[in-house]
Design an enzyme around this catalytic site. Structure first.
Site, PDB file in Angstrom:
ATOM      1  N   CYS A 113       3.138  -3.298   4.005  1.00 34.86           N
ATOM      2  CA  CYS A 113       2.230  -2.206   4.381  1.00 34.86           C
ATOM      3  C   CYS A 113       2.921  -1.461   5.522  1.00 34.86           C
ATOM      4  O   CYS A 113       4.121  -1.643   5.723  1.00 34.86           O
ATOM      5  CB  CYS A 113       0.829  -2.706   4.719  1.00 34.86           C
TER       6      CYS A 113
ATOM      7  N   THR B 185       2.749  -1.527   8.995  1.00 36.28           N
ATOM      8  CA  THR B 185       3.289  -2.421  10.033  1.00 36.28           C
ATOM      9  C   THR B 185       3.528  -3.833   9.516  1.00 36.28           C
ATOM     10  O   THR B 185       4.207  -4.616  10.169  1.00 36.28           O
ATOM     11  CB  THR B 185       2.299  -2.540  11.205  1.00 36.28           C
TER      12      THR B 185
ATOM     13  N   MET C 141      -1.486  -6.739   5.994  1.00 39.17           N
ATOM     14  CA  MET C 141      -1.167  -7.618   4.853  1.00 39.17           C
ATOM     15  C   MET C 141      -1.027  -9.073   5.310  1.00 39.17           C
ATOM     16  O   MET C 141      -1.426  -9.993   4.587  1.00 39.17           O
ATOM     17  CB  MET C 141       0.117  -7.167   4.164  1.00 39.17           C
TER      18      MET C 141
ATOM     19  N   HIS D 245      11.487 -23.650   8.502  1.00 34.96           N
ATOM     20  CA  HIS D 245      10.536 -24.388   9.339  1.00 34.96           C
ATOM     21  C   HIS D 245       9.085 -24.240   8.911  1.00 34.96           C
ATOM     22  O   HIS D 245       8.286 -25.139   9.135  1.00 34.96           O
ATOM     23  CB  HIS D 245      10.666 -23.937  10.805  1.00 34.96           C
TER      24      HIS D 245
ATOM     25  N   ASP E 127       0.871  -1.179   0.000  1.00 35.24           N
ATOM     26  CA  ASP E 127       0.000   0.000   0.000  1.00 35.24           C
ATOM     27  C   ASP E 127       0.908   1.228   0.000  1.00 35.24           C
ATOM     28  O   ASP E 127       2.135   1.119  -0.164  1.00 35.24           O
ATOM     29  CB  ASP E 127      -0.988  -0.047   1.182  1.00 35.24           C
TER      30      ASP E 127
ATOM     31  N   HIS F  99       8.680 -30.681  10.236  1.00 40.49           N
ATOM     32  CA  HIS F  99       8.039 -29.396   9.913  1.00 40.49           C
ATOM     33  C   HIS F  99       6.921 -29.584   8.892  1.00 40.49           C
ATOM     34  O   HIS F  99       5.901 -28.900   8.945  1.00 40.49           O
ATOM     35  CB  HIS F  99       9.090 -28.405   9.408  1.00 40.49           C
TER      36      HIS F  99
HETATM   37  C1  RB5 Z   1      -2.030   2.472   6.609  1.00 40.76           C
HETATM   38  O1  RB5 Z   1      -2.105   3.661   7.303  1.00 40.76           O
HETATM   39  C2  RB5 Z   1      -1.734   1.324   7.564  1.00 40.76           C
HETATM   40  O2  RB5 Z   1      -2.811   1.102   8.408  1.00 40.76           O
HETATM   41  C3  RB5 Z   1      -1.392   0.061   6.793  1.00 40.76           C
HETATM   42  O3  RB5 Z   1      -0.316   0.308   5.981  1.00 40.76           O
HETATM   43  C4  RB5 Z   1      -0.988  -1.133   7.624  1.00 40.76           C
HETATM   44  O4  RB5 Z   1      -0.045  -0.787   8.589  1.00 40.76           O
HETATM   45  C5  RB5 Z   1      -2.084  -1.967   8.167  1.00 40.76           C
HETATM   46  O5  RB5 Z   1      -1.860  -2.965   8.838  1.00 40.76           O
END
Ligand code: RB5
Length: 149
Positions: free
Chosen positions: A66, A68, A72, A99, A9, A134
């Site tokens: 993304c 954090t 995703m 693993h 994103d 595994h």
């Molecule tokens: C976008 O602001 C942020 O929420 C997205 O990139 C991500 O971190 C979501 O988990």
């Protein structure tokens, strides 16, 4: 040559672009499914096409970025046959393959620097799944996937 499908994103775009440069420099073929500008977008719109391609076996591996990495990774793990691993250190990136046979690597663009991201991608790509016990554990996860749909 292994093909990788990659997307992010807006929050992960800068890191995605650097990972692409790294893949180019190492001769790894990839398909970029966006995003290609800094406008705010919804990460599922970019993660879904990547997870679908890996889920269907059209492309063996994916990378998602993304802010954090959390959104995703939650998204990608909804798809059958996808084992997405959110990583922020090199050891975990290698273990994700050895693993867990992770076929999608997820990185937080607001968490991880470019140098570390490159190292993690390199380790994950070079690592090999160890199979054996595994595989037995992954089979148990696949059973859950099949039962619950
Ligand atoms: C976008 O602001 C942020 O929420 C997205 O990139 C991500 O971190 C979501 O988990």
């Amino acid at each position: 040559m292994e093909k990788i499908v990659i997307a992010s994103d807006h929050a992960g775009r800068e890191l995605k672009e650097d990972i692409k440069d790294f893949l180019k420099s190492t001769g790894v073929e990839f398909i970029d499914l966006g995003v290609d500008n800094d406008d705010s977008v919804d990460y599922p719109d970019y993660g879904i096409p990547v997870a679908e391609k890996v889920s269907r076996g059209e492309v063996p591996k994916g990378i998602l970025v993304c802010g954090t990495g959390i959104g995703m990774s939650i998204l990608a793990n909804k798809f059958a046959n996808v084992r997405a691993a959110l990583v922020s250190d090199v050891f975990t990136a290698r273990m994700a393959k050895e693993h867990n046979d992770a076929n999608i690597l997820v990185i937080g663009g607001r968490i991880v620097g470019k140098g570390l991201a490159r190292e993690m991608v390199k380790e994950w790509l070079e690592a090999r799944f160890e199979g054996g016990r595994h595989q037995r554990r992954l089979d148990k996860i696949t059973e859950v996937e099949k039962k619950r749909g």
